[in-house]
Design a protein around this motif. Structure first.
Motif, mmCIF file in Angstrom:
data_model
loop_
_atom_site.group_PDB
_atom_site.id
_atom_site.type_symbol
_atom_site.label_atom_id
_atom_site.label_comp_id
_atom_site.label_asym_id
_atom_site.label_seq_id
_atom_site.Cartn_x
_atom_site.Cartn_y
_atom_site.Cartn_z
ATOM 1 N N HIS A 25 2.640 15.651 9.115
ATOM 2 C CA HIS A 25 3.581 15.161 10.124
ATOM 3 C C HIS A 25 4.088 13.769 9.740
ATOM 4 C CE1 HIS A 25 1.881 18.421 12.562
ATOM 5 N NE2 HIS A 25 2.981 18.326 13.283
ATOM 6 N N VAL A 26 5.394 13.579 9.880
ATOM 7 C CA VAL A 26 5.971 12.276 9.619
ATOM 8 C C VAL A 26 6.145 11.552 10.951
ATOM 9 C CG1 VAL A 26 8.368 13.101 9.716
ATOM 10 C CG2 VAL A 26 7.834 11.007 8.469
ATOM 11 N N LEU A 27 5.793 10.295 10.945
ATOM 12 C CA LEU A 27 5.995 9.425 12.106
ATOM 13 C C LEU A 27 6.981 8.352 11.688
ATOM 14 C CD1 LEU A 27 5.313 8.286 14.932
ATOM 15 C CD2 LEU A 27 3.381 7.078 13.858
ATOM 16 N N LYS A 28 8.158 8.356 12.307
ATOM 17 C CA LYS A 28 9.184 7.361 12.018
ATOM 18 C C LYS A 28 9.342 6.454 13.241
ATOM 19 C CE LYS A 28 12.368 10.438 10.914
ATOM 20 N NZ LYS A 28 13.633 11.039 10.429
ATOM 21 N N VAL A 29 9.149 5.175 13.017
ATOM 22 C CA VAL A 29 9.237 4.199 14.108
ATOM 23 C C VAL A 29 10.521 3.398 13.928
ATOM 24 C CG1 VAL A 29 8.132 2.275 15.278
ATOM 25 C CG2 VAL A 29 6.726 4.068 14.223
ATOM 26 N N ARG A 30 11.320 3.345 14.983
ATOM 27 C CA ARG A 30 12.626 2.684 14.933
ATOM 28 C C ARG A 30 12.569 1.364 15.688
ATOM 29 N NH1 ARG A 30 16.976 2.838 18.603
ATOM 30 N NH2 ARG A 30 19.066 2.645 17.690
ATOM 31 N N ALA A 64 -6.277 4.987 11.394
ATOM 32 C CA ALA A 64 -6.383 6.312 12.009
ATOM 33 C C ALA A 64 -6.192 7.421 10.979
ATOM 34 C CB ALA A 64 -5.351 6.456 13.114
ATOM 35 N N GLY A 65 -6.103 7.051 9.702
ATOM 36 C CA GLY A 65 -6.011 8.041 8.643
ATOM 37 C C GLY A 65 -4.615 8.321 8.145
ATOM 38 N N GLY A 66 -3.624 7.580 8.631
ATOM 39 C CA GLY A 66 -2.259 7.782 8.175
ATOM 40 C C GLY A 66 -1.954 6.979 6.929
ATOM 41 N N VAL A 67 -0.760 7.159 6.373
ATOM 42 C CA VAL A 67 -0.362 6.425 5.183
ATOM 43 C C VAL A 67 1.076 5.921 5.357
ATOM 44 C CG1 VAL A 67 0.343 8.574 4.003
ATOM 45 C CG2 VAL A 67 -0.089 6.500 2.662
ATOM 46 N N TYR A 81 8.180 4.446 8.039
ATOM 47 C CA TYR A 81 7.820 5.844 7.776
ATOM 48 C C TYR A 81 6.327 5.956 7.464
ATOM 49 C CZ TYR A 81 12.825 6.946 7.125
ATOM 50 O OH TYR A 81 14.182 7.133 7.289
ATOM 51 N N PHE A 82 5.676 6.887 8.150
ATOM 52 C CA PHE A 82 4.253 7.151 7.915
ATOM 53 C C PHE A 82 4.038 8.666 7.875
ATOM 54 C CE2 PHE A 82 4.663 3.202 10.231
ATOM 55 C CZ PHE A 82 3.783 2.327 9.611
#
Length: 236
Positions: A25-30, A64-67, A81-82
């Motif tokens: 899953h991609v997490l995009k923060v704006r 939390a284990g994301g990159v 982008y994560f």
């Protein structure tokens, strides 16, 4: 990017593990800038705050284990982008928690991206982008030696082609583009056909890339490779 100037920072190391990465899953923060410049970039006074947001998101999501795979700055906004393996509810909590520590209004998108298309298509450099990166590196080294980028000077280019037929075709192309061809022939070991050619121009980024990108494209079109350029250092 379109009509807007854009700046992209990306995690090069991630390209080596992206295919096997199980974080799908991609997490995009704006983040919208408070007072963007006319080019849509952040003003100098906002940089410390942006750095705080950057570090806070990276710390929270990495723990939390994301990159963290990169960020995009364009048209008055920054996008972080994560890739993560945790649920959206946890992502939402992290973004909300970081937002409370800043003066920015953060929004996010959380979506499935098993093929890592956000990384490959939005962050990772294209062939043209890689050429610009190489050009910037040379320009930085020239500037370190006091080069005055606005001063025109001769710029020498090298292109290697697989055989005489396409080598001569490349040389003809260079002449048609108003370059001066200094040499077009086999190397000493006879393995490749070399064309050396030059133009006169400045060391402004737009000027040099207008030559290197098209040279790179033409060499690749003919099955060869563009091997870069060199020039003199011009001082006041």
């Amino acid at each position: 990017m379109g009509e807007h100037q854009a700046w992209i920072t990306f995690n090069l190391g991630y390209s080596e593990i992206a295919e096997a990465d199980s974080r799908h899953h991609v997490l995009k923060v704006r983040l919208p800038f408070h007072n963007p410049t006319e080019h849509g970039l952040p003003p100098n006074e906002e940089y410390p705050q942006l750095q705080d947001v950057d570090e806070a998101l990276d710390e929270e999501i990495s723990s939390a284990g994301g990159v963290y795979v990169g960020r995009l700055t364009v048209d008055g906004h920054r996008y972080f982008y994560f890739y993560v393996g945790f649920p959206e509810s946890q992502a939402s909590d992290i973004v909300r928690r970081v937002a409370t520590l800043t003066r920015y209004r953060l929004q996010y998108v959380y979506e499935l991206d098993e093929e890592k298309t956000n990384y490959w298509n939005e962050l990772y450099p294209t062939v043209d982008d890689w050429q610009v990166i190489k050009d910037l590196d040379v320009l930085d080294r020239l500037a370190e030696h006091g080069d005055v980028k606005e001063r025109k000077r001769e710029v020498m280019h090298w292109a290697y082609l697989p055989n005489e037929v396409v080598g001569r075709e490349f040389a003809d192309w260079a002449k048609s583009e108003h370059y001066v061809v200094h040499f077009s022939g086999k190397e000493e070991d006879g393995s490749e056909w070399l064309t050396q050619y030059s133009h006169v121009g400045t060391m402004t980024l737009a000027d040099i890339t207008s030559h290197t990108i098209k040279s790179n494209r033409k060499a690749r079109e003919l099955g060869g490779r563009y091997d870069g350029w060199e020039t003199s250092i011009e001082k006041q």
